[in-house]
Enzyme design. Structure first.
Site, PDB file in Angstrom:
ATOM      1  N   LYS A  64       0.799  -1.225   0.000  1.00 26.96           N
ATOM      2  CA  LYS A  64       0.000   0.000   0.000  1.00 26.96           C
ATOM      3  C   LYS A  64       0.835   1.281   0.000  1.00 26.96           C
ATOM      4  O   LYS A  64       0.351   2.341  -0.431  1.00 26.96           O
ATOM      5  CB  LYS A  64      -0.930   0.016   1.213  1.00 26.96           C
ATOM      6  N   SER A  89      -8.940  -0.266   6.872  1.00 28.52           N
ATOM      7  CA  SER A  89      -8.866  -1.210   7.985  1.00 28.52           C
ATOM      8  C   SER A  89      -7.443  -1.411   8.471  1.00 28.52           C
ATOM      9  O   SER A  89      -7.225  -2.091   9.471  1.00 28.52           O
ATOM     10  CB  SER A  89      -9.448  -2.571   7.566  1.00 28.52           C
ATOM     11  N   ASN A  91      -3.685  -1.402   6.357  1.00 28.56           N
ATOM     12  CA  ASN A  91      -2.461  -1.188   5.594  1.00 28.56           C
ATOM     13  C   ASN A  91      -2.463   0.122   4.811  1.00 28.56           C
ATOM     14  O   ASN A  91      -1.452   0.824   4.755  1.00 28.56           O
ATOM     15  CB  ASN A  91      -2.211  -2.372   4.654  1.00 28.56           C
ATOM     16  N   GLY A 195      -9.208  -7.306  -2.948  1.00 21.73           N
ATOM     17  CA  GLY A 195     -10.149  -6.738  -1.984  1.00 21.73           C
ATOM     18  C   GLY A 195     -10.971  -5.709  -2.734  1.00 21.73           C
ATOM     19  O   GLY A 195     -11.888  -6.021  -3.467  1.00 21.73           O
ATOM     20  N   GLY A 197      -9.643  -3.928  -5.099  1.00 22.50           N
ATOM     21  CA  GLY A 197      -9.212  -4.046  -6.485  1.00 22.50           C
ATOM     22  C   GLY A 197      -8.162  -3.050  -6.937  1.00 22.50           C
ATOM     23  O   GLY A 197      -7.815  -3.021  -8.115  1.00 22.50           O
ATOM     24  N   GLY A 198      -7.621  -2.242  -6.020  1.00 16.06           N
ATOM     25  CA  GLY A 198      -6.609  -1.272  -6.425  1.00 16.06           C
ATOM     26  C   GLY A 198      -5.324  -1.914  -6.919  1.00 16.06           C
ATOM     27  O   GLY A 198      -4.755  -1.509  -7.929  1.00 16.06           O
ATOM     28  N   ASN A 326       1.492  -7.639   8.036  1.00 16.55           N
ATOM     29  CA  ASN A 326       1.066  -6.978   9.275  1.00 16.55           C
ATOM     30  C   ASN A 326      -0.035  -7.770   9.974  1.00 16.55           C
ATOM     31  O   ASN A 326      -1.095  -7.972   9.408  1.00 16.55           O
ATOM     32  CB  ASN A 326       0.562  -5.563   8.967  1.00 16.55           C
TER      33      ASN A 326
END
Length: 340
Positions: A64, A89, A91, A195, A197-198, A326
């Site tokens: 991220k 949520s 990262n 998730g 989609g990024g 993480n």
């Protein structure tokens, strides 16, 4: 809050993002493991070699940071004092907090109260202000909108923002270059956790631009299978209720701009059960000696256990994205917890 009206991402955007993050983001390693290769080959009854892009070694412990830094670096200096905000949520929250700190921009992060403590502690450690909300999209959107209304902060969506997508795509540029130069192979396929989609949006654009023949797949928890249902129906599907999955980084439904890209570039999405995610995570910890979080284990679980993926022919060399590392180590590791 969405950013669906922003321009779509192209390959040039990803190359420009790579220039912006160079020297700031880590060029993470590509790892291999003979034991895991043997497992994948045995289960598929064909030769498979896996090449793991280890984004758990990225700053903030996840991919991220790439998208966050690329997005924040393009905020006009005149808007810096107003700050930045996002909802996440974990990262993406950490990534925005650190990228903002590096640009001397104040950050306010909206996080669900269910976010792992390790992730919220890291956000605080980077100097950001946290606003906690209920664990649903409506609460996240409302809290972020309030921050923007009160401060004028720039909102950076976790996956719909085109600068974020372009930044995430840089990991695929590296993966394809590294496997060619260091491992002397051309990847037949790549598999990426999904998730919002990024990541798969940016990565699929980069992969198809570098090698139009490469096959791009997604992986997601069966308990949060909106991408799979969207692919099968060729219609973007949502999530009717908050998913109950150990993969806490993959709780959101794919965004509209992300779906447009996924529909064009992604051949299929493979789902995995909670037990398979835990098994895959344990295998990586034990055999590869690295720490990955459950969301990262989803792609590993797909290549090891999903029957439809195992049946695929003509994909000897597979790139597997390990999205992050993480997790709250104050809690028992998932394979040590007895099932109810």
């Amino acid at each position: 809050m969405t950013q669906s009206t922003l321009a779509e991402v192209d390959f040039n955007d990803i190359n420009e993002a790579a220039k912006r993050i160079k020297g700031v983001a880590h060029k993470t390693p590509v790892l291999t493991c003979e034991t895991v290769d043997k497992l994948a080959s045995f289960h598929s009854n064909q030769e498979r070699h896996l090449f793991f892009k280890a984004e758990n070694f990225q700053k903030v412990g996840a991919f991220k940071f790439r998208g966050a830094f690329n997005a924040i670096s393009q905020i006009p200096v005149s808007d810096h004092q107003k700050g930045v905000t996002t909802h996440s949520s974990g990262n993406h929250a950490q990534a925005i907090a650190l990228a903002a700190k590096l640009h001397n921009i104040p950050a306010t992060i909206v996080m669900p109260h269910t976010a792992p403590k390790a992730k919220s502690d890291a956000v605080k450690g980077y100097g950001a202000t946290i606003v906690f909300c209920e664990a649903n999209q409506k609460s996240r959107d409302e809290a972020a909108a309030k921050v923007v209304s009160e401060t004028g902060a720039t909102f950076i969506h976790p996956f719909e923002n085109p600068h974020v997508m372009a930044g995430q795509g840089t990991l695929m540029l590296e993966l394809l270059e590294q496997t060619e130069q260091e491992n002397h192979v051309e990847l037949d396929a790549v598999i990426i956790p999904v998730g919002g989609g990024g990541m798969i949006s940016g990565c699929s654009i980069a992969a198809k631009a570098v090698n139009p023949k490469i096959r791009v797949f997604g992986a997601e928890p069966l308990a949060a299978d909106d991408a799979k249902r969207s692919i099968d129906s060729q219609t973007r599907c949502g999530l009717e209720s908050p998913p109950q999955t150990i993969a806490d980084g993959l709780l959101t439904a794919i965004g509209q701009p992300n779906w447009t890209i996924i529909q064009r570039n992604v051949e299929d999405v493979f789902t995995v059960t909670e037990d398979e995610i835990i098994q895959a995570m344990k295998i990586v910890w034990e055999r590869m000696k690295i720490v990955i979080e459950p969301s990262a284990a989803v792609s590993v679980a797909a290549v090891l256990f999903n029957k439809d993926f195992l049946k695929l022919q003509g994909i000897k060399n597979v790139g597997v994205v390990l999205s992050g590392g993480n997790l709250d180590l104050n809690k028992p590791l998932p394979w040590t917890v007895q099932p109810n």
